[in-house]
Design an enzyme around this catalytic site. Structure first.
Site, PDB file in Angstrom:
ATOM      1  N   GLY A  22       0.804  -1.222   0.000  1.00  0.00           N
ATOM      2  CA  GLY A  22       0.000   0.000   0.000  1.00  0.00           C
ATOM      3  C   GLY A  22       0.836   1.270   0.000  1.00  0.00           C
ATOM      4  O   GLY A  22       2.073   1.221   0.065  1.00  0.00           O
TER       5      GLY A  22
ATOM      6  N   LEU B 257       1.269   3.627   2.279  1.00  0.00           N
ATOM      7  CA  LEU B 257       2.090   3.758   3.485  1.00  0.00           C
ATOM      8  C   LEU B 257       3.019   2.561   3.644  1.00  0.00           C
ATOM      9  O   LEU B 257       4.163   2.704   4.085  1.00  0.00           O
ATOM     10  CB  LEU B 257       1.164   3.892   4.703  1.00  0.00           C
ATOM     11  CG  LEU B 257       1.823   3.963   6.069  1.00  0.00           C
ATOM     12  CD1 LEU B 257       2.769   5.155   6.165  1.00  0.00           C
ATOM     13  CD2 LEU B 257       0.749   4.047   7.159  1.00  0.00           C
TER      14      LEU B 257
ATOM     15  N   TYR C 117     -15.086   3.516   6.887  1.00  0.00           N
ATOM     16  CA  TYR C 117     -13.660   3.582   7.211  1.00  0.00           C
ATOM     17  C   TYR C 117     -13.461   4.246   8.578  1.00  0.00           C
ATOM     18  O   TYR C 117     -12.764   3.719   9.450  1.00  0.00           O
ATOM     19  CB  TYR C 117     -12.949   4.371   6.116  1.00  0.00           C
ATOM     20  CG  TYR C 117     -11.495   4.681   6.355  1.00  0.00           C
ATOM     21  CD1 TYR C 117     -10.537   3.683   6.364  1.00  0.00           C
ATOM     22  CD2 TYR C 117     -11.071   5.998   6.538  1.00  0.00           C
ATOM     23  CE1 TYR C 117      -9.199   3.983   6.559  1.00  0.00           C
ATOM     24  CE2 TYR C 117      -9.743   6.306   6.731  1.00  0.00           C
ATOM     25  CZ  TYR C 117      -8.805   5.300   6.746  1.00  0.00           C
ATOM     26  OH  TYR C 117      -7.482   5.604   6.942  1.00  0.00           O
TER      27      TYR C 117
ATOM     28  N   ASP D  27       1.313  -9.128   2.118  1.00  0.00           N
ATOM     29  CA  ASP D  27       0.179  -8.442   1.499  1.00  0.00           C
ATOM     30  C   ASP D  27      -0.591  -9.508   0.730  1.00  0.00           C
ATOM     31  O   ASP D  27      -0.104 -10.629   0.577  1.00  0.00           O
ATOM     32  CB  ASP D  27       0.654  -7.318   0.551  1.00  0.00           C
ATOM     33  CG  ASP D  27      -0.402  -6.226   0.401  1.00  0.00           C
ATOM     34  OD1 ASP D  27      -1.512  -6.538  -0.069  1.00  0.00           O
ATOM     35  OD2 ASP D  27      -0.129  -5.072   0.770  1.00  0.00           O
ATOM     36  N   ILE D  28      -1.781  -9.128   0.217  1.00  0.00           N
ATOM     37  CA  ILE D  28      -2.456 -10.077  -0.677  1.00  0.00           C
ATOM     38  C   ILE D  28      -2.019  -9.839  -2.118  1.00  0.00           C
ATOM     39  O   ILE D  28      -2.320 -10.619  -2.995  1.00  0.00           O
ATOM     40  CB  ILE D  28      -4.010 -10.022  -0.578  1.00  0.00           C
ATOM     41  CG1 ILE D  28      -4.506  -8.583  -0.622  1.00  0.00           C
ATOM     42  CG2 ILE D  28      -4.500 -10.755   0.642  1.00  0.00           C
ATOM     43  CD1 ILE D  28      -6.013  -8.507  -0.835  1.00  0.00           C
ATOM     44  N   ARG D  29      -1.341  -8.704  -2.378  1.00  0.00           N
ATOM     45  CA  ARG D  29      -0.767  -8.506  -3.720  1.00  0.00           C
ATOM     46  C   ARG D  29       0.731  -8.233  -3.568  1.00  0.00           C
ATOM     47  O   ARG D  29       1.173  -7.754  -2.517  1.00  0.00           O
ATOM     48  CB  ARG D  29      -1.485  -7.378  -4.470  1.00  0.00           C
ATOM     49  CG  ARG D  29      -1.438  -6.073  -3.777  1.00  0.00           C
ATOM     50  CD  ARG D  29      -2.476  -5.075  -4.307  1.00  0.00           C
ATOM     51  NE  ARG D  29      -2.626  -3.992  -3.358  1.00  0.00           N
ATOM     52  CZ  ARG D  29      -2.199  -2.749  -3.549  1.00  0.00           C
ATOM     53  NH1 ARG D  29      -1.635  -2.415  -4.686  1.00  0.00           N
ATOM     54  NH2 ARG D  29      -2.360  -1.826  -2.622  1.00  0.00           N
TER      55      ARG D  29
END
Ligand code: SER
Length: 319
Positions: A11, A13, A142, A34-36
């Site tokens: 991401g 950050l 969020y 991460d998932i990616r």
């Protein structure tokens, strides 16, 4: 050597925190997940663990086996995307946090960093210089997840002694990674569009002021928070953190100091309504008093740094 895991390393950050932690701790002492796969060669020098942070079994296994001293749990769905997928945002933001807190309760990790946001504030919160103990009044999923998360952090600290620390980040602006799905994303996009000599179409109105921070300040502040002695951390929900406050017209003006022909037009979308619920500025007196927080970079210098750095990047980085 201390071992660190960054969850959400792909991401905006995450990429920046990994680079800073690699420099501070040594590349081999920082694992990333991460998932990616993070789109950054330097970040990928750390050991990459493909992990869905909402998967309790996967998080428990990773943390039990990893013997991490510190986990930076940065995976989240941000404000604008969260409004499009409210239940998915809640599930991701809450489940992943609870997984990490539960793992810490089991003693598998010593210290956790988890970010909160100015999105915990809302229409009933004071608009300017919001104090540390201001009324929280989140209107986005969020923001609701960040408010709930703050109280979960304090709960695990008080009930189980988990050393979890947090700050309420303002909008974060950096040139090494791109944001996604947030209401403050315009303040990064604008520099990339200015660099390509095009007119920027801003999704917020010209005078919508929000709290913002240059990424290097955010990363440094986070590392300082995590390095502070535990007894100095008196706020166990999340610390207000402040650097600068500006509206789109002001960042555009600062760009014009370098590029007099820069043009901006305003076509507000649904993110305008979110921005209007957030404060214009927050007071970070508690962070300053407890662990010595102080911002260094303000708008004119940030604009200078951003435009220079982006001009040096190859076009592929930007797309
Ligand atoms: N930058 C975030 C967002 O815009 C706020 O924390 O959603």
């Amino acid at each position: 050597m201390a071992r660190t895991l960054v969850i959400g390393a792909a991401g905006q950050l995450g990429i920046e925190m990994v680079l800073a932690l690699q420099a501070q701790e040594g590349i081999t002492n920082v694992d990333i997940s991460d998932i990616r796969v993070p789109d950054n060669d330097a970040v990928m020098k750390s050991r990459f663990l493909h992990m869905d942070a909402t998967d309790e079994g996967a998080v428990f296994k990773t943390l039990e086996e990893g013997k991490y001293d510190t986990v930076y749990h940065l995976a989240a769905m941000l404000s604008a995307t969260g409004e499009k997928k409210p239940i998915a945002a809640w599930d991701l933001n809450m489940r992943s946090l609870l997984n990490v807190l539960e793992a810490a309760k089991e003693g598998w990790v010593k210290r956790i960093f988890w970010p909160s946001s100015i999105a915990v504030f809302g229409p009933k919160t004071t608009r300017k210089s919001v104090p540390q103990n201001a009324l929280l009044d989140p209107t986005t999923v969020y923001g609701i997840s960040k408010q709930a998360g703050e109280y979960w952090c304090r709960y695990y600290h008080e009930k189980y002694g988990v050393d979890v620390r947090s700050v309420r980040y303002p909008g974060l602006i950096g040139h090494r990674s791109l944001p996604g799905g947030g209401t403050t994303d315009y303040a990064v996009e604008i520099y990339h569009v200015a660099n390509s000599r095009k007119c920027y179409t801003c999704f917020l109105k010209a005078d919508t002021a929000l709290p913002m921070m240059y990424m290097d300040d955010a990363v440094r502040g986070t590392l300082e928070l995590m390095a502070a002695p535990a007894e100095h951390i008196r706020v166990r929900t999340s610390y207000n953190l402040s650097a600068m406050n500006f509206a789109p017209s002001e960042i555009a003006e600062s760009i014009r100091q370098h590029m007099p022909d820069f043009e901006i037009e305003y076509v507000p979308d649904e993110r305008q309504a979110i921005a209007l619920t957030w404060p214009e500025s927050v007071s970070d007196d508690a962070a300053r008093a407890d662990w010595g927080w102080k911002p260094r970079i303000l708008l004119p210098e940030m604009t200078h740094i951003m435009l220079e750095a982006i001009a040096d990047q190859s076009p592929e980085v930007l797309n």
